[in-house]
Design a protein around this motif. Structure first.
Motif, PDB file in Angstrom:
ATOM      1  N   ARG A   1       0.952  -1.161   0.243  1.00 62.12           N
ATOM      2  CA  ARG A   1      -0.004   0.037   0.112  1.00 62.12           C
ATOM      3  C   ARG A   1       0.697   1.117   0.078  1.00 62.12           C
ATOM      4  O   ARG A   1       0.759   2.162  -0.734  1.00 62.12           O
ATOM      5  CB  ARG A   1      -1.092  -0.120   1.154  1.00 62.12           C
ATOM      6  CG  ARG A   1      -1.867   1.203   1.396  1.00 62.12           C
ATOM      7  CD  ARG A   1      -2.343   1.483   2.710  1.00 62.12           C
ATOM      8  NE  ARG A   1      -1.405   1.281   3.613  1.00 62.12           N
ATOM      9  CZ  ARG A   1      -0.424   2.504   3.766  1.00 62.12           C
ATOM     10  NH1 ARG A   1      -0.343   3.480   3.063  1.00 62.12           N
ATOM     11  NH2 ARG A   1       0.529   2.197   4.999  1.00 62.12           N
ATOM     12  N   ALA A   2       1.916   1.396   0.926  1.00 61.98           N
ATOM     13  CA  ALA A   2       2.976   2.243   1.020  1.00 61.98           C
ATOM     14  C   ALA A   2       3.618   2.823  -0.418  1.00 61.98           C
ATOM     15  O   ALA A   2       3.688   3.591  -0.968  1.00 61.98           O
ATOM     16  CB  ALA A   2       3.752   2.182   2.150  1.00 61.98           C
ATOM     17  N   TYR A   3       3.799   1.643  -0.899  1.00 60.64           N
ATOM     18  CA  TYR A   3       4.792   1.420  -2.326  1.00 60.64           C
ATOM     19  C   TYR A   3       3.818   2.110  -3.272  1.00 60.64           C
ATOM     20  O   TYR A   3       4.339   3.181  -3.988  1.00 60.64           O
ATOM     21  CB  TYR A   3       5.110   0.105  -2.888  1.00 60.64           C
ATOM     22  CG  TYR A   3       5.723  -0.062  -4.095  1.00 60.64           C
ATOM     23  CD1 TYR A   3       7.172   0.298  -4.175  1.00 60.64           C
ATOM     24  CD2 TYR A   3       5.088  -0.469  -5.092  1.00 60.64           C
ATOM     25  CE1 TYR A   3       7.509   0.208  -5.382  1.00 60.64           C
ATOM     26  CE2 TYR A   3       5.563  -0.611  -6.436  1.00 60.64           C
ATOM     27  CZ  TYR A   3       6.818  -0.183  -6.476  1.00 60.64           C
ATOM     28  OH  TYR A   3       7.404  -0.445  -7.833  1.00 60.64           O
ATOM     29  N   VAL A   4       2.369   1.958  -3.357  1.00 60.46           N
ATOM     30  CA  VAL A   4       1.798   2.305  -4.395  1.00 60.46           C
ATOM     31  C   VAL A   4       1.285   3.880  -4.108  1.00 60.46           C
ATOM     32  O   VAL A   4       1.526   4.917  -4.895  1.00 60.46           O
ATOM     33  CB  VAL A   4       0.226   1.479  -4.713  1.00 60.46           C
ATOM     34  CG1 VAL A   4      -0.716   2.374  -5.300  1.00 60.46           C
ATOM     35  CG2 VAL A   4       0.495   0.199  -4.747  1.00 60.46           C
TER      36      VAL A   4
ATOM     37  N   ALA B   1       0.349  -9.991  -8.633  1.00 59.01           N
ATOM     38  CA  ALA B   1      -0.737  -9.293  -9.002  1.00 59.01           C
ATOM     39  C   ALA B   1      -1.302  -8.039  -7.767  1.00 59.01           C
ATOM     40  O   ALA B   1      -2.100  -7.133  -8.142  1.00 59.01           O
ATOM     41  CB  ALA B   1      -1.892 -10.179  -8.945  1.00 59.01           C
ATOM     42  N   MET B   2      -0.563  -8.201  -6.687  1.00 60.35           N
ATOM     43  CA  MET B   2      -1.179  -7.473  -5.722  1.00 60.35           C
ATOM     44  C   MET B   2      -0.831  -5.886  -5.815  1.00 60.35           C
ATOM     45  O   MET B   2      -1.756  -4.942  -5.702  1.00 60.35           O
ATOM     46  CB  MET B   2      -0.327  -7.554  -4.377  1.00 60.35           C
ATOM     47  CG  MET B   2      -1.183  -6.877  -3.036  1.00 60.35           C
ATOM     48  SD  MET B   2      -0.422  -6.701  -1.713  1.00 60.35           S
ATOM     49  CE  MET B   2      -0.009  -8.702  -1.323  1.00 60.35           C
ATOM     50  N   VAL B   3       0.225  -5.197  -6.526  1.00 63.02           N
ATOM     51  CA  VAL B   3       0.355  -3.776  -6.721  1.00 63.02           C
ATOM     52  C   VAL B   3      -0.690  -3.364  -7.410  1.00 63.02           C
ATOM     53  O   VAL B   3      -1.262  -2.524  -7.275  1.00 63.02           O
ATOM     54  CB  VAL B   3       1.555  -3.585  -7.414  1.00 63.02           C
ATOM     55  CG1 VAL B   3       2.161  -1.907  -7.681  1.00 63.02           C
ATOM     56  CG2 VAL B   3       2.863  -3.965  -6.331  1.00 63.02           C
ATOM     57  N   LYS B   4      -1.082  -3.836  -8.553  1.00 67.32           N
ATOM     58  CA  LYS B   4      -2.183  -3.531  -9.607  1.00 67.32           C
ATOM     59  C   LYS B   4      -3.561  -3.602  -8.700  1.00 67.32           C
ATOM     60  O   LYS B   4      -4.281  -2.748  -9.045  1.00 67.32           O
ATOM     61  CB  LYS B   4      -2.158  -4.424 -10.725  1.00 67.32           C
ATOM     62  CG  LYS B   4      -2.898  -4.075 -12.138  1.00 67.32           C
ATOM     63  CD  LYS B   4      -2.438  -4.169 -13.225  1.00 67.32           C
ATOM     64  CE  LYS B   4      -3.467  -3.717 -14.241  1.00 67.32           C
ATOM     65  NZ  LYS B   4      -4.072  -4.506 -15.253  1.00 67.32           N
ATOM     66  N   GLU B   5      -3.604  -4.738  -8.129  1.00 63.92           N
ATOM     67  CA  GLU B   5      -4.835  -4.869  -7.330  1.00 63.92           C
ATOM     68  C   GLU B   5      -5.041  -3.584  -6.469  1.00 63.92           C
ATOM     69  O   GLU B   5      -6.449  -3.223  -6.071  1.00 63.92           O
ATOM     70  CB  GLU B   5      -4.861  -6.185  -6.446  1.00 63.92           C
ATOM     71  CG  GLU B   5      -5.884  -6.212  -5.568  1.00 63.92           C
ATOM     72  CD  GLU B   5      -7.294  -6.669  -6.077  1.00 63.92           C
ATOM     73  OE1 GLU B   5      -8.267  -6.302  -5.349  1.00 63.92           O
ATOM     74  OE2 GLU B   5      -7.473  -6.678  -7.363  1.00 63.92           O
ATOM     75  N   LEU B   6      -4.052  -3.231  -6.013  1.00 66.72           N
ATOM     76  CA  LEU B   6      -4.326  -2.149  -4.887  1.00 66.72           C
ATOM     77  C   LEU B   6      -4.226  -0.490  -5.695  1.00 66.72           C
ATOM     78  O   LEU B   6      -3.907   0.365  -4.992  1.00 66.72           O
ATOM     79  CB  LEU B   6      -3.016  -2.147  -3.878  1.00 66.72           C
ATOM     80  CG  LEU B   6      -3.123  -3.381  -3.057  1.00 66.72           C
ATOM     81  CD1 LEU B   6      -1.979  -3.224  -2.025  1.00 66.72           C
ATOM     82  CD2 LEU B   6      -4.360  -3.320  -2.076  1.00 66.72           C
ATOM     83  N   GLY B   7      -4.301  -0.742  -6.827  1.00 68.68           N
ATOM     84  CA  GLY B   7      -4.625   0.585  -7.444  1.00 68.68           C
ATOM     85  C   GLY B   7      -2.955   1.130  -8.285  1.00 68.68           C
ATOM     86  O   GLY B   7      -3.054   2.139  -8.782  1.00 68.68           O
ATOM     87  N   GLY B   8      -2.210   0.456  -8.011  1.00 68.10           N
ATOM     88  CA  GLY B   8      -0.948   0.873  -8.688  1.00 68.10           C
ATOM     89  C   GLY B   8      -0.892   0.251 -10.191  1.00 68.10           C
ATOM     90  O   GLY B   8      -1.684  -0.310 -10.639  1.00 68.10           O
ATOM     91  N   PRO B   9       0.524   0.529 -10.679  1.00 67.27           N
ATOM     92  CA  PRO B   9       0.844  -0.070 -12.056  1.00 67.27           C
ATOM     93  C   PRO B   9       0.971  -1.722 -11.979  1.00 67.27           C
ATOM     94  O   PRO B   9       1.024  -2.122 -10.895  1.00 67.27           O
ATOM     95  CB  PRO B   9       2.021   0.364 -12.542  1.00 67.27           C
ATOM     96  CG  PRO B   9       2.850   0.946 -11.295  1.00 67.27           C
ATOM     97  CD  PRO B   9       1.522   1.221 -10.251  1.00 67.27           C
ATOM     98  N   ASP B  10       1.310  -2.087 -13.141  1.00 65.18           N
ATOM     99  CA  ASP B  10       1.453  -3.732 -12.950  1.00 65.18           C
ATOM    100  C   ASP B  10       2.893  -4.134 -12.621  1.00 65.18           C
ATOM    101  O   ASP B  10       3.693  -4.369 -13.645  1.00 65.18           O
ATOM    102  CB  ASP B  10       0.980  -4.104 -14.624  1.00 65.18           C
ATOM    103  CG  ASP B  10       0.820  -5.533 -14.633  1.00 65.18           C
ATOM    104  OD1 ASP B  10       1.116  -6.296 -13.578  1.00 65.18           O
ATOM    105  OD2 ASP B  10       0.292  -6.292 -15.814  1.00 65.18           O
ATOM    106  N   VAL B  11       3.069  -3.991 -11.468  1.00 62.93           N
ATOM    107  CA  VAL B  11       4.567  -4.414 -11.287  1.00 62.93           C
ATOM    108  C   VAL B  11       4.453  -5.691 -10.268  1.00 62.93           C
ATOM    109  O   VAL B  11       4.069  -5.791  -9.528  1.00 62.93           O
ATOM    110  CB  VAL B  11       4.754  -3.192 -10.154  1.00 62.93           C
ATOM    111  CG1 VAL B  11       6.280  -3.354  -9.399  1.00 62.93           C
ATOM    112  CG2 VAL B  11       5.012  -1.859 -10.997  1.00 62.93           C
ATOM    113  N   PRO B  12       5.508  -6.509 -10.852  1.00 67.24           N
ATOM    114  CA  PRO B  12       5.818  -7.814 -10.017  1.00 67.24           C
ATOM    115  C   PRO B  12       6.311  -7.473  -8.676  1.00 67.24           C
ATOM    116  O   PRO B  12       7.061  -6.653  -8.652  1.00 67.24           O
ATOM    117  CB  PRO B  12       6.646  -8.364 -11.047  1.00 67.24           C
ATOM    118  CG  PRO B  12       7.270  -7.672 -11.709  1.00 67.24           C
ATOM    119  CD  PRO B  12       6.694  -6.246 -12.047  1.00 67.24           C
TER     120      PRO B  12
END
Ligand code: HAM
Length: 427
Positions: A87-90, A289-300
């Motif tokens: 979450r913080a990363y996004v 899939a999590m970063v995208k799922e939390l509203g960020g870009p598609d980042v592994p």
């Protein structure tokens, strides 16, 4: 009535803290040498974050969260660190500033589990999360780093389990295959597992219930259903581990209790008896899939977390280090202030020192020094002040010398640096 700590939550007392601090220092140093930077996130997050990342149909979210309701907010004490870090990363858009982020954290986590040896309701985790690197080399390097760190710490009998859960397509295929295998056996499953048949059959593989474990024996292996891309990724991981000389076992039944994992999954266990039945020291995996799922870009992403209590249980007990402290013992009124000055000078020179402020006979002051485990006791009364000296007692060597006041700090440093005589720590 004496108030107790909350069930499953422990005080870490000063006598134990040395082992904790030593372990934390090794963890920080290992992570920092490998390019990770520390991140600290709140211990409280919106419940929604954990539901969306860890998964609604998991033990953690269904049963183990400490929930706080405040005004119109529904919050939870974090049961793990990955969701908050993501979450913080996004939120901080770190991804826009660096192609790969390597982060580590250390702190308390909370899960309302049934407490036992190695399992607590507040426990400490150290973990890392890597964002932006999809390659299998990244997974293998992380696993290798952890195996080496645990071995160097002295943890014995390590077992390294690895598996792949594939991406969304593999997961969907496997869910169908597992459902088809287990449905005819529904009557043999526990009631809880039967409910999981439709919403989350993978969780049944993780069940500790003997009935469920018998029913899943012979279930299809997810590794047979990997898509060609997922298979190539997993082979990349195992080949790199082999090339690095990292011991590991492929364990197709390894699923772990969080729903966010994709592709590589791993766990390091110890078979030593010390830590009881909670033998997983650390676990981790990819969660692309999590970063995208939390509203960020598609980042592994990939990461792991380790339980500090469990690692401490698995580590050999070590003798406490000899105590290189000074105790300044004033005899009489005149010496009182001088003792404070001496202690201040010693500390100023980086030597741990405390002065007595309670007063008493020489015998009682020496007993106090002993109680603190001090190596040196610096005694001064009217006579010593008059002669410009201090009596320096080496409690470990059971010897004493008169030292000119001006040479005190240097002589104390010299003595503290010398090994105490054989026969144990400062007496
Ligand atoms: P986890 O397997 O749930 O993974 O926990 C990781 C480690 O935390 C466990 O292997 C164990 O050592 C410790 N642990 C878990 N629960 C308890 C407990 N109740 N008492 C004592 N120790 C415990 C995670 O938490 C993931 N966030 C790991 C991760 C990071 N995956 C990707 N990135």
């Amino acid at each position: 009535m004496t108030l107790r700590a909350v069930k499953g939550m422990n005080d870490i007392l000063p006598d134990e803290i040395g082992r904790w601090q030593a372990l934390e220092a090794v963890l920080r140093r290992t992570f920092e040498l490998a390019g990770y930077r520390e991140i600290r996130t709140p211990v409280v997050e919106p419940i929604e974050l954990f539901v969306r990342s860890i998964g609604e149909a998991t033990e953690i979210v269904e049963k183990q969260m400490f929930v706080l309701k405040r005004e119109d907010e529904s919050l939870a004490l974090r049961p793990e660190g990955t969701a908050g870090v993501a979450r913080a990363y996004v939120a901080s858009t770190l991804y826009a500033r660096e192609p790969v982020s390597r982060l580590y954290y250390l702190g308390p986590m909370f899960r309302a589990e049934r407490p036992q040896r190695g399992r607590y309701r507040q426990f400490w985790q150290a973990g890392v999360e890597i964002y932006g690197d999809p390659g299998p080399g990244c997974d293998a390097e992380l696993i290798d780093l952890l195996v080496r760190m645990l071995s160097e710490l002295g943890v014995q009998n390590l077992r390294v389990l690895v598996n792949s859960l594939g991406g969304a397509e593999t997961r969907a295929r496997y869910r169908d295959a597992l459902g088809a295998f287990l449905r005819p056996k529904a009557a043999e499953l526990s009631e809880h597992a039967r409910r999981r048949l439709d919403d989350n059959p993978l969780r049944i593989l993780d069940s500790k219930n003997p009935q469920d474990q018998a029913a899943v024996a012979g279930a299809p292996s997810i590794l047979e259903l990997l898509t060609p891309e997922d298979r190539a990724h997993f082979e990349g991981v195992t080949q790199a581990l082999t090339a690095l000389g990292t011991p590991f076992e492929v364990s197709p039944g390894l699923v772990r209790g969080l729903d966010y994992y994709t592709r590589t999954l791993f766990e390091i266990q110890t078979s030593g008896a010390e830590i009881g039945s909670q033998n997983a020291l650390l676990g981790g995996g990819r969660y692309d899939a999590m970063v995208k799922e939390l509203g960020g870009p598609d980042v592994p992403a990939i990461g792991f977390a380790l339980g500090l209590e469990r690692v401490l249980l698995a580590l050999p007990q070590t003798e406490p280090a000899a105590n290189a402290r000074c105790f300044v013992a004033p005899l009489g009124e005149r010496a009182r202030v001088e003792a404070l000055v001496i202690a201040r000078e010693l500390r100023g020179a980086g030597i741990p020192a405390e002065a007595d402020t309670r007063g008493g006979s020489l015998k009682s002051l020496l007993r106090r020094a002993d109680g603190l485990g001090a190596r040196l006791c610096l005694v001064l009364g009217d006579d010593e002040i008059g002669r410009g000296i201090v009596m320096l007692k080496d409690l470990a060597a059971r010897a004493q010398i008169e030292v000119p006041r001006a040479e005190l700090v240097a002589r104390a440093r010299e003595l503290l640096a010398s090994a105490p005589p054989a026969g144990g720590p400062a007496a």
